[in-house]
Design an enzyme around this catalytic site. Structure first.
Site, PDB file in Angstrom:
ATOM      1  N   ASP A  15      -1.370   7.429   1.363  1.00 19.06           N
ATOM      2  CA  ASP A  15      -2.194   8.335   2.158  1.00 19.06           C
ATOM      3  C   ASP A  15      -3.513   8.500   1.424  1.00 19.06           C
ATOM      4  O   ASP A  15      -3.542   8.554   0.192  1.00 19.06           O
ATOM      5  CB  ASP A  15      -1.525   9.705   2.313  1.00 19.06           C
ATOM      6  CG  ASP A  15      -0.341   9.683   3.262  1.00 19.06           C
ATOM      7  OD1 ASP A  15      -0.411   8.973   4.282  1.00 19.06           O
ATOM      8  OD2 ASP A  15       0.648  10.374   2.989  1.00 19.06           O
ATOM      9  N   CYS A  19       3.169   9.018   0.987  1.00 18.74           N
ATOM     10  CA  CYS A  19       3.992   9.749   1.944  1.00 18.74           C
ATOM     11  C   CYS A  19       5.383   9.913   1.322  1.00 18.74           C
ATOM     12  O   CYS A  19       5.966   8.930   0.841  1.00 18.74           O
ATOM     13  CB  CYS A  19       4.085   8.980   3.262  1.00 18.74           C
ATOM     14  SG  CYS A  19       5.258   9.698   4.425  1.00 18.74           S
TER      15      CYS A  19
END
Length: 148
Positions: free
Chosen positions: A53, A46
């Site tokens: 992620d 992120c």
């Protein structure tokens, strides 16, 4: 073929910009067919929190003169491990780069991202309409319900 990675020791690139993709001659040039790569353990960061992620990427393309060499693609995708970008930027950027460099007849990418903040974000990009006469199977990655 001047492969940078195939048959050689290659370190994981520090960033997607540093990653070099190898393209090799299409062994079935002149025949229309679809190639699929699935990367069920794609990881990026992120750009705001730095938290990881995770996504299941599916890349489909109809080659022309060249195909992407799979080891170089694996290294390119792995280079996102320490790269901060939103889901949309990762997914669309991968598709656009492959399309620009390889120049296939058609390419699509589906980014099936696992939930962040309770909301899965799925991102899709394609270069245009699928070519007529080519079998284009569904990507078959279910919407989030504990993706397996």
């Amino acid at each position: 073929m001047d492969a940078k990675h195939l048959g050689k020791h290659s370190a994981l690139p520090a960033s997607p910009d540093e990653a070099e993709l190898d393209y090799v001659p299409n062994p079935r040039a002149g025949t229309r067919y679809l190639v699929r790569f699935a990367a069920p353990e794609f990881t990026s960061l992120c750009p705001i929190t730095g938290q990881p992620d995770f996504a299941h990427l599916v890349i489909d393309y109809v080659p022309r003169e060249t195909i992407v060499e799979s080891k170089s693609l694996k290294l390119f995708l792995g280079s996102f491990r320490n790269h901060g970008a939103f889901h949309e930027d990762c997914t669309v950027g991968i598709g656009e780069r492959l399309f620009r460099e390889m120049q296939p007849e058609w390419l699509r990418i589906g980014g099936y991202w696992y939930p962040r903040g309770g909301i899965p974000i799925d991102v899709f990009w394609q270069s245009g309409e699928p070519p007529a006469g080519v079998w284009v199977p569904a990507q078959d990655v279910p919407g989030y319900r504990g993706r397996g």
